[in-house]
Design an enzyme around this catalytic site. Structure first.
Site, PDB file in Angstrom:
ATOM      1  N   TYR A 108      -8.608  65.571  24.550  1.00 56.79           N
ATOM      2  CA  TYR A 108      -7.781  65.422  23.481  1.00 56.79           C
ATOM      3  C   TYR A 108      -8.074  66.051  22.158  1.00 56.79           C
ATOM      4  O   TYR A 108      -9.427  65.471  21.886  1.00 56.79           O
ATOM      5  CB  TYR A 108      -6.884  64.104  23.253  1.00 56.79           C
ATOM      6  CG  TYR A 108      -6.637  63.564  21.790  1.00 56.79           C
ATOM      7  CD1 TYR A 108      -4.934  63.669  21.900  1.00 56.79           C
ATOM      8  CD2 TYR A 108      -7.122  63.187  20.909  1.00 56.79           C
ATOM      9  CE1 TYR A 108      -4.264  63.366  20.549  1.00 56.79           C
ATOM     10  CE2 TYR A 108      -6.543  63.070  19.496  1.00 56.79           C
ATOM     11  CZ  TYR A 108      -5.068  63.085  19.377  1.00 56.79           C
ATOM     12  OH  TYR A 108      -4.281  62.649  18.216  1.00 56.79           O
ATOM     13  N   GLU A 196      -1.820  67.801  16.787  1.00 59.64           N
ATOM     14  CA  GLU A 196      -2.512  67.224  17.912  1.00 59.64           C
ATOM     15  C   GLU A 196      -2.208  68.307  19.128  1.00 59.64           C
ATOM     16  O   GLU A 196      -1.238  68.898  19.165  1.00 59.64           O
ATOM     17  CB  GLU A 196      -1.506  65.847  18.191  1.00 59.64           C
ATOM     18  CG  GLU A 196      -1.867  64.677  17.898  1.00 59.64           C
ATOM     19  CD  GLU A 196      -1.354  63.531  18.403  1.00 59.64           C
ATOM     20  OE1 GLU A 196      -0.011  63.686  18.807  1.00 59.64           O
ATOM     21  OE2 GLU A 196      -1.788  62.542  18.231  1.00 59.64           O
TER      22      GLU A 196
END
Lengths: 389, 293
Positions: A108, A196
């Site tokens: 991530y 993100e």
């Protein structure tokens, strides 16, 4: 402002953040034709909506190249329900078709403003593919952060620290640094408020690529990015909210049946709160701002009443610089012009409130005049339940 | 003595010839604020409708008039630069009213503030008022009354609501401050609680928060750790706000499950602060808290 995954990936690609080869499509035909130019024995067909959780909701299909038509037919026009769309879901009108990646690890990466330090934070985690909010809550040590010095860029040593913290080795580190540096440039160049990538993947060839993209832009900075404004997909937004923004009204549609019209965002939230406290459910947030004249009040009424759930309306204005007598005149004029079919409770306080009260009482129109905030909330909730006026 | 704004405050208005700036300059003068000059680049040498001298730069304005504080009514695209100019001219207090400043512009401004002697309130705020002494900003003066309760708030009209409830009950205010609704602000609750702590005039504080960020939780921690003993009454707006939606203010958003009203209320209650369930009982709750001392 939000954009679609495929639009975000186009920005990534242009800035040097590696993304899978692929293309957006608006029809089954476009999917089939475009897919012929892609390689590999698996392709990914992804529904493009402004909400996360698409994979779990059935909006992502991994198929053989000859099954792209079938996948596109299933996805286009479907109503996709995810944990972020609400129970009504969202209509899928656009697709992204990509080459499937050979995934070794799912990570991530994200960039946000850290409000407590007033700096941008670059975050990475080994827990890719998971809901990052959950990771942050349950195992915050698995989110590694580097803060960007105001007025400067992400430094190479910081990108390197993040890469090593993710357990990357050899050439992976080099690729990750390049990806992170480019990602920061996208964030900075377009005045993003959030980026993100979940998951950011390491392929079996050791490349570090963005398998997803989520980008939000700072609405206050859009004036300097006309090219970004062109990416806005109005079909993803609530119609009544778009209409409200045209009149500089700040409106958010909610699920309840008590409409409210308030000046100031804080007071508008507080008004929703007290409606709930008195046993009602607010139908909306509506901040009419500093100018509560007949025109803004009329627009406000129209927008609130476009929501068929609304059974009563509370107008709560604290007149500071705005004079209550002018607001009262605005309410009287607007109600005179429009056919407002639901009970309206009016509470005006502040500058010239007494004259305003007299004007409302003297008007032949049917208002319920409230003497204070609590009284107003009680009266509007009672009215919404069909109680006496 | 009040905080931030007192008899020694000499105010410069940045953006004095704009519509908002001109209107509120008149309002501030009417309330008794010592406004000494205005700044509009290119209009130096002129005077405004009230006879105040206009300068091209903040430095020239302070050199000529001794202005020591500034208020900013500059369009959002230029507001961050206006703050930096005020910092460079060593303004003690800078009140930034402008709404809609890009966050990326505010990040370096915040760093510059931290490295300076200047204090900023705002942006996107109603400003600062010391009732009976002066006001810097856009709040209606007449609802206030001189007294002993401080009010700090992330909101505008909701602050007026709270002040109105206090005044109706005969509870006057020392200094009321709208800290602003943006994600990056010059002064937060803790910065101001520190000043209230040392201010003899202030006997209690109303704290009005809202969803988004963690300023309320941080204030709650600070209050226990620093033994802030004056009664604090709090209200948090946005108990019914849905997650992921920006409620008007750029900073009022519940994101990633963080910044909910429930969390903030719990944090404040945990340290013994009287938390109002509705915005209608702020005045009443403060009255009780003062009586219980």
């Amino acid at each position: 402002m939000k954009i679609h995954e495929y639009q975000g990936k186009a920005l990534f690609r242009a800035a040097g953040v590696p993304v899978p080869r692929g293309f957006p499509a608006f029809s089954v035909q476009e999917c089939v034709e475009g897919a012929e130019k892609l390689q590999g024995n698996k392709l990914v067909v992804k529904a493009q909506i402004h909400a996360g959780g698409r994979g779990k909701g059935g909006g992502v299909k991994i198929v053989a190249p000859d099954a792209v038509r079938e996948a596109a037919e299933a996805l286009l026009g479907m109503t996709l329900v995810t944990h972020q769309t609400g129970p009504e879901g969202k209509l899928v009108q656009r697709l992204l078709v990509e080459e499937a990646s050979d995934i070794a690890r799912e990570l991530y990466a994200g960039i946000v403003l850290d409000r407590s330090t007033s700096r941008y934070a670059f975050m990475v985690s080994t827990e890719g593919g998971m809901e990052i909010e959950k990771v942050a809550a349950e195992s915050p040590e698995k989110i590694i952060k580097e803060w960007i010095t105001p007025g400067q860029d992400l430094k190479v040593f910081q990108a390197r620290k993040l890469a090593f913290a993710l357990g990357l080795t050899g050439v992976q580190v080099k690729y990750a640094i390049k990806t992170f540096m480019a990602l920061w440039q996208v964030f900075k160049q377009y005045d993003c408020s959030l980026i993100e990538i979940n998951p950011l993947v390491v392929t079996r060839n050791d490349e570090v690529i963005a398998l997803d993209s989520k980008i939000n832009f700072d609405d206050n900075a859009l004036f300097r990015h006309p090219e970004i404004l062109e990416l806005r997909d109005l079909s993803e937004e609530e119609k009544s909210e778009i209409e409200a923004s045209r009149y500089h009204l700040n409106y958010i549609k909610l699920e309840g049946d008590v409409g409210c019209m308030v000046n100031g965002a804080g007071l508008a939230m507080a008004t929703m709160d007290i409606i709930k406290h008195c046993g009602g459910e607010p139908a909306n947030f509506l901040d009419v701002g500093g100018v509560a004249n007949a025109e803004t009040v009329a627009h406000g009424f129209n927008i609130i009443l476009s929501d068929k759930n609304v059974k009563a309306i509370l107008i709560n204005i604290f007149g500071g610089i705005v004079r209550c007598d002018r607001v009262a005149q605005g309410v009287i004029d607007a109600m005179g012009q429009l056919k407002v079919s639901v009970p309206v409770v009016v509470r005006l306080e502040g500058t010239n409130a007494v004259q305003a009260g007299e004007m409302l009482q003297g008007s032949p129109l049917e208002f319920i005049v409230a003497k204070n905030l609590e009284d107003a909330a009680e009266k509007v909730v009672l009215a919404s339940k069909g109680g006496s006026k | 003595m009040s905080i931030l704004l007192n008899e020694d405050t000499r105010l410069i208005v940045q953006g004095i010839t704009g519509k908002e700036g001109a209107f509120h300059t008149r309002q501030m003068l009417d309330y008794g604020t010592k406004v000494v000059a205005g700044v509009t680049p290119g209009k130096g040498g002129q005077t405004d409708q009230n006879g105040l001298p206009i300068f091209n730069t903040v430095q020239a304005a302070t050199d000529a008039t001794g202005g020591n504080s500034s208020v900013i009514f500059v369009p959002p695209a230029f507001a961050a630069d206006a703050v930096l100019e005020a910092i460079a001219a060593k303004m003690q207090l800078i009140v930034c009213i402008s709404e809609g400043i890009p966050t990326a512009d505010m990040v370096p401004v915040k760093l510059a503030l931290n490295n300076s002697e200047s204090r900023m309130v705002g942006p996107n705020c109603p400003g600062v008022i010391t009732p009976g002494v002066g006001k810097i900003g856009i709040m209606p003066g007449f609802i206030h009354q001189p007294g002993h309760v401080g009010v700090i708030s992330r909101s505008g009209t909701l602050t007026y609501e709270a002040v109105h409830q206090l005044t109706e009950r005969g509870i006057g205010q020392s200094t009321c401050i709208g800290v602003g609704g943006d994600p990056i602000i010059g002064s937060n609750f803790i910065d101001l609680l520190k000043l209230y702590k040392d201010d003899e005039q202030t006997e209690g504080v109303v704290l009005i928060g809202e969803i988004g960020g963690s300023a309320e939780e941080e204030a709650a921690n600070w209050i226990v750790e620093n033994k802030f003993t004056k009664p604090v009454v709090a209200f948090i707006a946005g108990q019914t706000a849905p997650p992921g939606r920006r409620m008007g203010h750029a900073g009022a958003i519940i994101s990633g499950g963080k910044g909910t009203a429930a969390d903030k209320m719990a944090a404040l209650k945990a340290v013994g602060i009287a938390v109002c369930e509705t915005p209608a009982v702020i005045g009443e709750t403060m009255e009780k808290a003062l009586a219980a001392r």
